[in-house]
Design a protein around this motif. Structure first.
Motif, PDB file in Angstrom:
ATOM      1  N   UNK A   1       0.829  -1.212   0.000  1.00 30.72           N
ATOM      2  CA  UNK A   1       0.000   0.000   0.000  1.00 30.72           C
ATOM      3  C   UNK A   1       0.858   1.255   0.000  1.00 30.72           C
ATOM      4  N   UNK A   2       1.972   1.213   0.726  1.00 26.72           N
ATOM      5  CA  UNK A   2       2.850   2.378   0.802  1.00 26.72           C
ATOM      6  C   UNK A   2       3.425   2.725  -0.572  1.00 26.72           C
ATOM      7  N   UNK A   3       3.944   1.728  -1.281  1.00 23.39           N
ATOM      8  CA  UNK A   3       4.537   1.991  -2.588  1.00 23.39           C
ATOM      9  C   UNK A   3       3.486   2.402  -3.616  1.00 23.39           C
ATOM     10  N   UNK A   4       2.265   1.901  -3.447  1.00 23.27           N
ATOM     11  CA  UNK A   4       1.194   2.325  -4.352  1.00 23.27           C
ATOM     12  C   UNK A   4       0.879   3.802  -4.157  1.00 23.27           C
ATOM     13  N   UNK A   5       0.976   4.276  -2.910  1.00 22.87           N
ATOM     14  CA  UNK A   5       0.674   5.672  -2.602  1.00 22.87           C
ATOM     15  C   UNK A   5       1.851   6.602  -2.901  1.00 22.87           C
ATOM     16  N   UNK A   6       3.090   6.094  -2.646  1.00 21.22           N
ATOM     17  CA  UNK A   6       4.280   6.924  -2.820  1.00 21.22           C
ATOM     18  C   UNK A   6       5.323   6.193  -3.673  1.00 21.22           C
ATOM     19  N   UNK A   7       5.084   6.031  -4.953  1.00 18.30           N
ATOM     20  CA  UNK A   7       5.996   5.253  -5.804  1.00 18.30           C
ATOM     21  C   UNK A   7       7.365   5.896  -5.976  1.00 18.30           C
ATOM     22  N   UNK A   8       7.503   7.197  -5.694  1.00 20.13           N
ATOM     23  CA  UNK A   8       8.778   7.870  -5.901  1.00 20.13           C
ATOM     24  C   UNK A   8       9.696   7.808  -4.675  1.00 20.13           C
ATOM     25  N   UNK A   9       9.212   7.223  -3.567  1.00 21.33           N
ATOM     26  CA  UNK A   9      10.064   7.083  -2.386  1.00 21.33           C
ATOM     27  C   UNK A   9      10.803   5.750  -2.464  1.00 21.33           C
TER      28      UNK A   9
END
Length: 289
Positions: free
Chosen positions: A110-118
């Motif tokens: 879920x985190x990478x889906x929300x913040x793919x540039x981190x």
């Protein structure tokens, strides 16, 4: 001066070898050696002493290591400022072993889906070590056991979950009284050098229990496996699953209001990546027991 040369120099000093530094930097040892040669040519001083596979800094190397770290942190701050509006960049996280298996795997999708540039870089370790790496700026934040002292005002702390102490016994154990079990059986101790282990040790002292100690270990998973084999019993936190598969054990609460090991997120308020750190907590909070 290319800051990549300094990054390679710092990695070698911290790791103690060119090969280990190369693995950390995802480079070949030859490429790392070339960077050090270029850095030494620019500074006009040898910076490292090579003895077999071991590498140590020269007097000149020791003289510039801390300033090199400051320069790298300064560059990271510049990058962070450029990315503040779009939540992008690299975030270095530390995590204890039970957080690596019990929290991070379930929040990353879920985190990478929300913040793919981190770009997350996760470092495993013990709480004490990770705590100091955050203070020294080597890590941006860490998921650790709550320290047994007041958190400095320069740091941020967010408690994520609390794990009650339990007595862990083999399935073959027929006793039910947790205090009597601790008194009667061979004891596998959760390492007192660890902050979580001190919670268990305090409970034993408060109840005037001096168990028949057999082993002292810093790995909860290893202790659980040994209890399953009938080697002894233990007093440890009921950490988030998954636990090792196939365990033949029973969990017995130590009391109706058991002491707890608290897990939380630790960071420096002055970190250049505080805006990125704030993106993590809501996802970690969903993993609370």
């Amino acid at each position: 001066m290319d800051t990549r040369f300094l990054e390679s120099f710092i990695a070698i000093v911290e790791r103690g070898s060119i090969a280990d530094a190369a693995r950390q930097l995802s480079l070949t040892p030859a490429a790392v050696s070339q960077r050090i040669k270029a850095l030494e040519d620019q500074i006009r001083q040898p910076l490292l002493i090579r003895a077999g596979r071991t590498v140590t800094p020269t007097a000149a190397g020791l003289a510039i290591i801390e300033k090199s770290r400051q320069l790298i942190r300064g560059v990271e701050e510049l990058r962070s400022l450029a990315f503040q509006e779009e939540f992008a960049g690299e975030l270095k996280i530390g995590a204890i072993s039970t957080a690596l298996t019990g929290m991070l795997p379930f929040m990353l999708k879920d985190f990478f889906a929300e913040y793919p540039q981190i770009d997350l870089h996760v470092t495993p370790g013990q709480s004490i070590k990770l705590y100091h790496e955050v203070l020294e700026g080597q890590l941006d934040c860490a998921i650790i056991v709550e320290p047994p002292f007041a958190i400095p005002k320069t740091c941020g702390w967010k408690r994520l979950l609390s794990e009650p102490l339990i007595v862990l016994v083999p399935e073959s154990c027929t006793q039910t009284d947790p205090l009597q079990i601790l008194k009667d059986n061979v004891f596998l101790r959760y390492d007192r050098n660890q902050w979580g282990g001190r919670v268990a040790d305090t409970f034993l002292k408060d109840n005037r229990i001096f168990p028949k100690e057999q082993l002292e270990l810093d790995s909860l998973e290893a202790i659980a496996l040994m209890v399953s084999q009938g080697i002894g019993i233990s007093l440890l936190p009921d950490w988030l699953p998954p636990w090792p598969e196939g365990l033949a054990v029973r969990k017995i609460p130590v009391s109706t209001t058991p002491p707890q090991r608290h897990i939380g997120l630790h960071w420096l308020h002055s970190s250049p990546h505080t805006h990125l750190i704030k993106t993590l907590e809501p996802f970690l909070a969903t993993q609370r027991a």
